[in-house]
Design a protein around this motif. Structure first.
Motif, PDB file in Angstrom:
ATOM      1  N   SER A   2       8.602  24.339   7.636  1.00 25.21           N
ATOM      2  CA  SER A   2       8.205  23.327   8.606  1.00 25.21           C
ATOM      3  C   SER A   2       6.719  23.472   8.910  1.00 25.21           C
ATOM      4  CB  SER A   2       8.983  23.487   9.910  1.00 25.21           C
ATOM      5  OG  SER A   2      10.342  23.226   9.701  1.00 25.21           O
ATOM      6  N   VAL A   3       6.058  22.333   9.061  1.00 27.53           N
ATOM      7  CA  VAL A   3       4.641  22.350   9.412  1.00 27.53           C
ATOM      8  C   VAL A   3       4.383  21.387  10.561  1.00 27.53           C
ATOM      9  CG1 VAL A   3       3.809  22.998   7.117  1.00 27.53           C
ATOM     10  CG2 VAL A   3       4.019  20.595   7.711  1.00 27.53           C
ATOM     11  N   ASN A   4       3.352  21.677  11.292  1.00 28.84           N
ATOM     12  CA  ASN A   4       2.841  20.840  12.362  1.00 28.84           C
ATOM     13  C   ASN A   4       1.739  19.995  11.730  1.00 28.84           C
ATOM     14  OD1 ASN A   4       3.286  20.378  15.070  1.00 28.84           O
ATOM     15  ND2 ASN A   4       1.767  21.830  15.751  1.00 28.84           N
ATOM     16  N   LEU A   5       1.829  18.683  11.808  1.00 24.93           N
ATOM     17  CA  LEU A   5       0.822  17.856  11.161  1.00 24.93           C
ATOM     18  C   LEU A   5       0.578  16.556  11.909  1.00 24.93           C
ATOM     19  CD1 LEU A   5       2.232  15.245   9.521  1.00 24.93           C
ATOM     20  CD2 LEU A   5       3.023  17.079   8.084  1.00 24.93           C
ATOM     21  N   GLU A   6      -0.504  15.924  11.542  1.00 20.44           N
ATOM     22  CA  GLU A   6      -0.823  14.560  11.952  1.00 20.44           C
ATOM     23  C   GLU A   6      -1.091  13.796  10.666  1.00 20.44           C
ATOM     24  OE1 GLU A   6      -2.958  15.477  16.211  1.00 20.44           O
ATOM     25  OE2 GLU A   6      -4.214  15.461  14.426  1.00 20.44           O
ATOM     26  N   PHE A   7      -0.871  12.481  10.685  1.00 20.97           N
ATOM     27  CA  PHE A   7      -1.161  11.711   9.479  1.00 20.97           C
ATOM     28  C   PHE A   7      -1.671  10.325   9.837  1.00 20.97           C
ATOM     29  CE2 PHE A   7       3.318  10.526  10.129  1.00 20.97           C
ATOM     30  CZ  PHE A   7       3.237   9.132  10.033  1.00 20.97           C
ATOM     31  N   VAL A   8      -2.312   9.716   8.844  1.00 22.82           N
ATOM     32  CA  VAL A   8      -2.707   8.318   8.905  1.00 22.82           C
ATOM     33  C   VAL A   8      -2.325   7.701   7.579  1.00 22.82           C
ATOM     34  CG1 VAL A   8      -4.594   6.661   9.111  1.00 22.82           C
ATOM     35  CG2 VAL A   8      -4.663   8.765  10.445  1.00 22.82           C
ATOM     36  N   ALA A   9      -1.483   6.687   7.630  1.00 24.10           N
ATOM     37  CA  ALA A   9      -1.143   5.895   6.456  1.00 24.10           C
ATOM     38  C   ALA A   9      -1.922   4.595   6.582  1.00 24.10           C
ATOM     39  CB  ALA A   9       0.355   5.617   6.412  1.00 24.10           C
ATOM     40  N   LYS A  10      -2.733   4.270   5.574  1.00 28.32           N
ATOM     41  CA  LYS A  10      -3.579   3.080   5.629  1.00 28.32           C
ATOM     42  C   LYS A  10      -3.235   2.110   4.516  1.00 28.32           C
ATOM     43  CE  LYS A  10      -7.676   5.288   7.540  1.00 28.32           C
ATOM     44  NZ  LYS A  10      -9.098   5.578   7.334  1.00 28.32           N
ATOM     45  N   VAL A  11      -3.327   0.830   4.855  1.00 27.72           N
ATOM     46  CA  VAL A  11      -3.245  -0.246   3.881  1.00 27.72           C
ATOM     47  C   VAL A  11      -4.547  -1.022   4.032  1.00 27.72           C
ATOM     48  CG1 VAL A  11      -1.980  -2.296   3.109  1.00 27.72           C
ATOM     49  CG2 VAL A  11      -0.741  -0.372   4.160  1.00 27.72           C
ATOM     50  N   GLY A  12      -5.320  -1.094   2.955  1.00 26.55           N
ATOM     51  CA  GLY A  12      -6.640  -1.692   3.046  1.00 26.55           C
ATOM     52  C   GLY A  12      -6.741  -3.133   2.604  1.00 26.55           C
ATOM     53  N   LYS A  13      -5.770  -3.624   1.819  1.00 23.73           N
ATOM     54  CA  LYS A  13      -5.860  -4.995   1.307  1.00 23.73           C
ATOM     55  C   LYS A  13      -4.487  -5.650   1.305  1.00 23.73           C
ATOM     56  CE  LYS A  13      -9.619  -3.990  -1.880  1.00 23.73           C
ATOM     57  NZ  LYS A  13     -10.011  -3.955  -3.289  1.00 23.73           N
ATOM     58  N   TRP A  14      -4.496  -6.937   1.602  1.00 28.87           N
ATOM     59  CA  TRP A  14      -3.289  -7.746   1.516  1.00 28.87           C
ATOM     60  C   TRP A  14      -3.716  -9.205   1.511  1.00 28.87           C
ATOM     61  CZ3 TRP A  14      -4.734  -4.795   5.668  1.00 28.87           C
ATOM     62  CH2 TRP A  14      -5.141  -5.482   6.812  1.00 28.87           C
ATOM     63  N   MET A  57      -4.574  -1.927   8.069  1.00 31.75           N
ATOM     64  CA  MET A  57      -3.337  -1.615   8.773  1.00 31.75           C
ATOM     65  C   MET A  57      -3.186  -0.106   8.743  1.00 31.75           C
ATOM     66  SD  MET A  57      -0.646  -4.411   7.376  1.00 31.75           S
ATOM     67  CE  MET A  57      -1.072  -6.137   7.330  1.00 31.75           C
ATOM     68  N   GLU A  58      -2.704   0.446   9.845  1.00 34.30           N
ATOM     69  CA  GLU A  58      -2.486   1.893   9.898  1.00 34.30           C
ATOM     70  C   GLU A  58      -1.184   2.228  10.602  1.00 34.30           C
ATOM     71  OE1 GLU A  58      -5.656   4.135  11.665  1.00 34.30           O
ATOM     72  OE2 GLU A  58      -7.085   3.560  10.109  1.00 34.30           O
ATOM     73  N   ALA A  59      -0.542   3.269  10.118  1.00 27.88           N
ATOM     74  CA  ALA A  59       0.541   3.951  10.832  1.00 27.88           C
ATOM     75  C   ALA A  59      -0.012   5.347  11.074  1.00 27.88           C
ATOM     76  CB  ALA A  59       1.802   4.019   9.984  1.00 27.88           C
ATOM     77  N   TYR A  60      -0.103   5.745  12.329  1.00 32.96           N
ATOM     78  CA  TYR A  60      -0.741   7.029  12.634  1.00 32.96           C
ATOM     79  C   TYR A  60      -0.032   7.727  13.778  1.00 32.96           C
ATOM     80  CZ  TYR A  60      -2.952   4.063  16.161  1.00 32.96           C
ATOM     81  OH  TYR A  60      -3.176   3.161  17.184  1.00 32.96           O
ATOM     82  N   THR A  61      -0.085   9.056  13.717  1.00 30.05           N
ATOM     83  CA  THR A  61       0.561   9.862  14.749  1.00 30.05           C
ATOM     84  C   THR A  61      -0.290   9.882  16.011  1.00 30.05           C
ATOM     85  OG1 THR A  61      -0.466  11.833  13.789  1.00 30.05           O
ATOM     86  CG2 THR A  61       1.806  11.371  13.141  1.00 30.05           C
ATOM     87  N   THR A  62       0.368   9.985  17.147  1.00 27.26           N
ATOM     88  CA  THR A  62      -0.329  10.074  18.430  1.00 27.26           C
ATOM     89  C   THR A  62      -0.629  11.521  18.796  1.00 27.26           C
ATOM     90  OG1 THR A  62       1.769  10.100  19.632  1.00 27.26           O
ATOM     91  CG2 THR A  62       0.712   7.944  19.286  1.00 27.26           C
ATOM     92  N   GLY A  63      -0.093  12.442  18.037  1.00 26.44           N
ATOM     93  CA  GLY A  63      -0.286  13.873  18.236  1.00 26.44           C
ATOM     94  C   GLY A  63       0.443  14.591  17.123  1.00 26.44           C
ATOM     95  N   PRO A  64       0.388  15.897  17.098  1.00 29.00           N
ATOM     96  CA  PRO A  64       1.071  16.648  16.038  1.00 29.00           C
ATOM     97  C   PRO A  64       2.587  16.439  16.079  1.00 29.00           C
ATOM     98  CG  PRO A  64      -0.484  18.046  17.205  1.00 29.00           C
ATOM     99  CD  PRO A  64      -0.383  16.776  17.986  1.00 29.00           C
ATOM    100  N   ILE A  65       3.175  16.346  14.894  1.00 25.41           N
ATOM    101  CA  ILE A  65       4.630  16.265  14.757  1.00 25.41           C
ATOM    102  C   ILE A  65       5.068  17.371  13.802  1.00 25.41           C
ATOM    103  CG2 ILE A  65       4.775  13.804  15.271  1.00 25.41           C
ATOM    104  CD1 ILE A  65       5.092  13.292  12.268  1.00 25.41           C
ATOM    105  N   ILE A  66       6.315  17.767  13.903  1.00 17.03           N
ATOM    106  CA  ILE A  66       6.849  18.815  13.032  1.00 17.03           C
ATOM    107  C   ILE A  66       7.634  18.151  11.904  1.00 17.03           C
ATOM    108  CG2 ILE A  66       8.425  20.772  12.870  1.00 17.03           C
ATOM    109  CD1 ILE A  66       7.750  21.354  15.822  1.00 17.03           C
TER     110      ILE A  66
END
Length: 103
Positions: A2-14, A57-66
């Motif tokens: 298990s890891v503590n992480l943050e992420f950003v998923a980006k979509v740049g074109k549509w 477009m982004e899906a991003y964490t508001t803080g660290p998640i496990i």
């Protein structure tokens, strides 16, 4: 592991006419495929203003998640993200992780 992480998923074109479908696909990836909590991960269209001109477009964490089993999960999550977005008509997809415990 298990890891503590943050992420950003980006979509740049549509295509403009596919905006709603691509945004729905990004939400479906975060909330259905990955079963992430809407309080921990936000999905939105950002940018377009003078200080932040690049629209994305982004899906991003508001803080660290496990995340358990990060090694397997990260590759599979990225594959699911790319598939969802491609099927909806989007492209220029990235998924970036940061690990706050390593700072």
């Amino acid at each position: 592991m298990s890891v503590n992480l943050e992420f950003v998923a980006k979509v740049g074109k549509w295509p403009p006419e596919r905006k709603d479908e691509v945004l729905a696909a990004l939400k479906a990836w975060a909330y259905e495929d990955e079963a992430l909590d809407k309080r921990e991960v936000l999905v939105d269209i950002l940018g377009g203003g003078p200080r932040n001109p690049i629209v994305r477009m982004e899906a991003y964490t508001t803080g660290p998640i496990i995340i358990s089993g990060f090694g397997d999960w990260s590759a599979a999550a990225e594959a699911r993200l790319r598939k969802r977005i491609a099927e909806a008509g989007g492209e220029d997809v990235s998924l970036r992780f940061t690990f706050p415990d390593e700072d």
